[in-house]
Design a protein around this motif. Sequence first.
Motif, PDB file in Angstrom:
ATOM      1  N   GLN A   3       0.820  -1.210   0.000  1.00 58.97           N
ATOM      2  CA  GLN A   3       0.000   0.000   0.000  1.00 58.97           C
ATOM      3  C   GLN A   3       0.854   1.260   0.000  1.00 58.97           C
ATOM      4  OE1 GLN A   3      -2.501  -0.519   3.415  1.00 58.97           O
ATOM      5  NE2 GLN A   3      -4.017  -1.750   2.318  1.00 58.97           N
ATOM      6  N   SER A 204     -12.283  -4.511  16.468  1.00 63.11           N
ATOM      7  CA  SER A 204     -11.389  -5.466  15.815  1.00 63.11           C
ATOM      8  C   SER A 204     -11.400  -6.789  16.566  1.00 63.11           C
ATOM      9  CB  SER A 204      -9.962  -4.916  15.731  1.00 63.11           C
ATOM     10  OG  SER A 204      -9.462  -4.614  17.017  1.00 63.11           O
ATOM     11  N   PRO A 214      -7.760 -11.781   3.525  1.00 66.24           N
ATOM     12  CA  PRO A 214      -8.441 -10.588   3.001  1.00 66.24           C
ATOM     13  C   PRO A 214      -9.674 -10.981   2.183  1.00 66.24           C
ATOM     14  CG  PRO A 214      -6.070 -10.434   2.677  1.00 66.24           C
ATOM     15  CD  PRO A 214      -6.344 -11.831   3.140  1.00 66.24           C
ATOM     16  N   GLY A 215     -10.787 -10.313   2.456  1.00 61.98           N
ATOM     17  CA  GLY A 215     -12.031 -10.602   1.758  1.00 61.98           C
ATOM     18  C   GLY A 215     -12.829 -11.752   2.339  1.00 61.98           C
ATOM     19  N   GLU A 231     -16.691  -8.540   6.692  1.00 63.47           N
ATOM     20  CA  GLU A 231     -15.679  -8.926   5.715  1.00 63.47           C
ATOM     21  C   GLU A 231     -14.318  -8.470   6.219  1.00 63.47           C
ATOM     22  OE1 GLU A 231     -14.278  -7.991   1.095  1.00 63.47           O
ATOM     23  OE2 GLU A 231     -16.298  -7.449   1.765  1.00 63.47           O
ATOM     24  N   ASN A 233     -10.512  -7.268   6.161  1.00 69.07           N
ATOM     25  CA  ASN A 233      -9.779  -6.506   5.157  1.00 69.07           C
ATOM     26  C   ASN A 233      -8.283  -6.388   5.435  1.00 69.07           C
ATOM     27  OD1 ASN A 233      -9.964  -4.552   7.241  1.00 69.07           O
ATOM     28  ND2 ASN A 233     -11.816  -3.676   6.316  1.00 69.07           N
ATOM     29  N   ILE A 234      -7.873  -6.130   6.684  1.00 69.68           N
ATOM     30  CA  ILE A 234      -6.449  -5.952   6.954  1.00 69.68           C
ATOM     31  C   ILE A 234      -6.054  -6.694   8.227  1.00 69.68           C
ATOM     32  CG2 ILE A 234      -6.309  -3.691   5.826  1.00 69.68           C
ATOM     33  CD1 ILE A 234      -6.296  -2.442   8.642  1.00 69.68           C
ATOM     34  N   PHE A 247     -12.130  -5.112   9.894  1.00 66.90           N
ATOM     35  CA  PHE A 247     -13.223  -5.608   9.072  1.00 66.90           C
ATOM     36  C   PHE A 247     -14.180  -4.476   8.693  1.00 66.90           C
ATOM     37  CE2 PHE A 247     -14.855  -5.947  13.442  1.00 66.90           C
ATOM     38  CZ  PHE A 247     -16.092  -5.345  13.318  1.00 66.90           C
ATOM     39  N   THR A 248     -15.040  -4.763   7.753  1.00 66.19           N
ATOM     40  CA  THR A 248     -16.144  -3.880   7.394  1.00 66.19           C
ATOM     41  C   THR A 248     -17.428  -4.692   7.494  1.00 66.19           C
ATOM     42  OG1 THR A 248     -15.821  -4.408   5.056  1.00 66.19           O
ATOM     43  CG2 THR A 248     -14.782  -2.403   5.881  1.00 66.19           C
TER      44      THR A 248
END
Length: 252
Positions: A3, A204, A214-215, A231, A233-234, A247-248
């Motif tokens: 990133q 978290s 991820p995902g 979901e 993510n990191i 997550f989201t």
Amino acid sequence: PQQLELGNGINAEDCAELLTRLHRFWCEESPQPKPEQSGASCEIQACYGLEGIYAQIANKPFHTQNRPGQLGSTARNQIATFGRVLSDTNHHDLSSLGFFTESWLVEEQSMLGARLLRQDGSVVGLRPKQIVATRHTDTTACTLGVVNWLAVTRSGQLRAGIRHLPGIPQAVSVISSQAVAVGAATAVAPLLLPALANPKTPASPLLTHNVFKPGHILEITFSDGKKQTVELNISVEKGIDFERVGFTNVKI
């Protein structure tokens, strides 16, 4: 590293390790041994590992939800010890099931962490980057932390520097939605750190190794039965026995 466009040859875990070491030397108190102290401020109880911490918070061992015919590690340990799987409705002494706590003295403490001195003559080994939970004797709320450094005093006692993780952890259960779809779901015993307004910190989960992808879609079940689909993510932080992830929310 990707990133930040640092190239593909730089390992993310090495970067996290470097940042952790820089944080220790730049932002935290030096772990150099200090003169022996006789009047410690207070006594706390500590436990280690996600399953052990989960048991202390939920006041019961975690029962893995496996496919028919499969047994989780907790169930196997109970069969080896008692000859059967214990019921959730029974009241058991957690220490008799291997979920024990140890006494430590708080020598110094701040919002960021603490310097502790172990009182018990324990044979349990500790390592840097290991997850721990501490609790004052007059409260039921636990504080999560990560071992930053370890040192042995002249008297042979273990001294540890603990970096606190923000928020009061909850004992939850997560299960992979992808695994559910193929009938191979296996729940794990994670902890969930809540979202905080000050300092602004998103919620978290803390998972065992090899769960984060991820995902990846997970279903979180809280102690009151409510469910939340998220979901991943990191990877926020990875210790030797846990991984803290971001997550989201996923709308169903």
